[in-house]
Design an enzyme around this catalytic site. Structure first.
Site, PDB file in Angstrom:
ATOM      1  N   ASP A  22      -3.845 -19.230  20.320  1.00  0.00           N
ATOM      2  CA  ASP A  22      -3.371 -18.714  19.033  1.00  0.00           C
ATOM      3  C   ASP A  22      -3.351 -19.804  17.962  1.00  0.00           C
ATOM      4  OD1 ASP A  22      -2.436 -16.745  17.335  1.00  0.00           O
ATOM      5  OD2 ASP A  22      -0.338 -16.957  17.952  1.00  0.00           O
ATOM      6  N   HIS A  39     -11.836 -19.713  13.790  1.00  0.00           N
ATOM      7  CA  HIS A  39     -12.321 -19.136  15.051  1.00  0.00           C
ATOM      8  C   HIS A  39     -13.480 -19.972  15.609  1.00  0.00           C
ATOM      9  CE1 HIS A  39      -9.635 -15.821  14.644  1.00  0.00           C
ATOM     10  NE2 HIS A  39     -10.265 -15.241  13.638  1.00  0.00           N
ATOM     11  N   LEU A 133     -14.614 -23.140  39.417  1.00  0.00           N
ATOM     12  CA  LEU A 133     -13.581 -22.592  38.533  1.00  0.00           C
ATOM     13  C   LEU A 133     -13.939 -21.146  38.228  1.00  0.00           C
ATOM     14  CD1 LEU A 133     -11.158 -23.082  36.428  1.00  0.00           C
ATOM     15  CD2 LEU A 133     -12.979 -23.336  34.741  1.00  0.00           C
TER      16      LEU A 133
HETATM   17  C1  IPE Z   1      -2.447 -12.952  20.737  1.00  0.00           C
HETATM   18  O1  IPE Z   1      -2.478 -13.519  19.465  1.00  0.00           O
HETATM   19  C2  IPE Z   1      -3.818 -12.507  21.139  1.00  0.00           C
HETATM   20  C3  IPE Z   1      -4.800 -13.575  21.356  1.00  0.00           C
HETATM   21  C4  IPE Z   1      -4.561 -14.856  21.299  1.00  0.00           C
HETATM   22  C5  IPE Z   1      -6.118 -13.134  21.681  1.00  0.00           C
HETATM   23  P1  IPE Z   1      -2.116 -12.674  18.177  1.00  0.00           P
HETATM   24  O2  IPE Z   1      -2.196 -13.605  17.025  1.00  0.00           O
HETATM   25  O3  IPE Z   1      -2.946 -11.458  18.115  1.00  0.00           O
HETATM   26  O4  IPE Z   1      -0.619 -12.231  18.474  1.00  0.00           O
HETATM   27  P2  IPE Z   1       0.564 -11.840  17.510  1.00  0.00           P
HETATM   28  O5  IPE Z   1       0.053 -10.788  16.586  1.00  0.00           O
HETATM   29  O6  IPE Z   1       0.965 -13.067  16.765  1.00  0.00           O
HETATM   30  O7  IPE Z   1       1.641 -11.371  18.424  1.00  0.00           O
HETATM   31  C1  IPE Z   2      -6.094 -16.554  17.665  1.00  0.00           C
HETATM   32  O1  IPE Z   2      -5.904 -16.995  16.367  1.00  0.00           O
HETATM   33  C2  IPE Z   2      -7.394 -15.794  17.831  1.00  0.00           C
HETATM   34  C3  IPE Z   2      -7.226 -14.336  18.020  1.00  0.00           C
HETATM   35  C4  IPE Z   2      -6.094 -13.724  18.118  1.00  0.00           C
HETATM   36  C5  IPE Z   2      -8.439 -13.551  18.106  1.00  0.00           C
HETATM   37  P1  IPE Z   2      -5.336 -16.056  15.236  1.00  0.00           P
HETATM   38  O2  IPE Z   2      -6.484 -15.385  14.564  1.00  0.00           O
HETATM   39  O3  IPE Z   2      -4.314 -15.126  15.756  1.00  0.00           O
HETATM   40  O4  IPE Z   2      -4.693 -17.115  14.261  1.00  0.00           O
HETATM   41  P2  IPE Z   2      -3.297 -17.008  13.503  1.00  0.00           P
HETATM   42  O5  IPE Z   2      -2.258 -16.614  14.517  1.00  0.00           O
HETATM   43  O6  IPE Z   2      -3.470 -15.978  12.439  1.00  0.00           O
HETATM   44  O7  IPE Z   2      -3.072 -18.377  12.959  1.00  0.00           O
HETATM   45 MG    MG Z   3      -2.309 -15.224  15.972  1.00  0.00          MG
END
Ligand code: IPE
Ligand code: IPE
Ligand code: MG
Length: 240
Positions: A22, A39, A133
């Site tokens: 995240d 990303h 792995l």
């Molecule tokens: C959780 O992250 C899902 C992934 C890392 C793929 P999100 O950014 O979607 O989660 P929330 O919305 O903060 O709970």
């Molecule tokens: C994690 O990063 C990737 C996915 C959930 C696909 P985020 O896109 O959730 O990044 P933040 O949480 O908005 O910083």
């Molecule tokens: Mg996120």
């Protein structure tokens, strides 16, 4: 001087590490860049975490790449993520295979379309006999959907109620045959599971890191493994 006193205790290595990757969006926003750049940088951290897992002797690494709730994001972001996934697979598969990585996908990834299904299916088949792995990619994965699908499968199979044990139920989940995660790491400072591996993480140790996913590196991975090694797992029992 060398001797028993100098030896550190055997470090407990988690067999299965699962990561909620995240913070890509915040990483990009803090630099005034579009989310897709976050990303893209995040994909490099995926590579680092695979290398770190292999280096530490971890046998299973599960990466939460896209949740069943992430479909609520704008279509262009979903499309960017889909594109990056294909790009990652095409550029990294050969090396992953040579490094002994077995790929396994969980989640409703068919929602990403037939190209993704075909390429991921081919990658799973190609790497099926690798044993260094197991890389579990959670794509369009949700813990509740996983549990619900398992319940439906039990009904469809006509499993008698008394035969539906925890062991049997686990064999109906997307993670059948994969041991439960010992350690769940979440980056970005958020402290929640966001519908990740709800059944499987029942007794996982949770480590929340303040690092944003694109900055995650081998040291962060090793640090989390060290934290894990210092935890006392009781599983509800009362050790001496
Ligand atoms: C959780 O992250 C899902 C992934 C890392 C793929 P999100 O950014 O979607 O989660 P929330 O919305 O903060 O709970
Ligand atoms: C994690 O990063 C990737 C996915 C959930 C696909 P985020 O896109 O959730 O990044 P933040 O949480 O908005 O910083
Ligand atoms: Mg996120």
């Amino acid at each position: 001087m060398s001797g028993l006193m100098d030896q550190s205790p055997a470090q407990a290595i988690p067999q299965h590490v699962a990561i909620i990757m995240d913070g890509n969006g915040r990483w990009a926003a803090s630099r005034g860049l579009p989310r897709v750049v976050g990303h893209r940088e995040g994909a490099k951290a995926v590579r680092r975490s695979i290398e770190a897992a292999i280096g530490q002797g971890v046998k299973y690494l599960t990466l939460f790449a896209f949740s069943s709730e992430n479909w609520q994001r704008p279509a262009d972001e979903v499309s960017d993520l889909r594109g990056l996934l294909l790009q990652y697979l095409r550029s990294e598969l050969k090396e992953m295979h040579e490094a002994g990585v077995r790929l396994k996908v969980i989640g409703e990834h068919s929602r990403f379309g037939p190209n993704i299904v075909a390429e991921l299916g081919a990658a799973e088949a190609k790497t099926a006999n690798n044993a260094r792995l197991t890389l579990v990619l959670a794509l369009s994965y949700g813990g509740r959907a996983d549990i619900l699908a398992a319940a439906k499968r039990a009904i469809e199979e006509g499993v008698p109620a008394e035969a539906l044990t925890e062991h049997k139920f686990a064999s109906l989940l997307a993670t059948a045959g994969i041991p439960d995660p010992d350690l769940v790491i979440r980056t970005s400072g958020e402290q929640r599971l966001s519908n990740f591996l709800l059944w499987q993480a029942a007794y996982a140790e949770l480590v929340f890191l303040d690092v944003l996913w694109p900055d995650f590196n081998e040291q962060d991975f090793a640090g989390a493994v060290k934290t894990f090694g210092a935890r006392v797992r009781r599983f509800g029992a009362r050790p001496e």
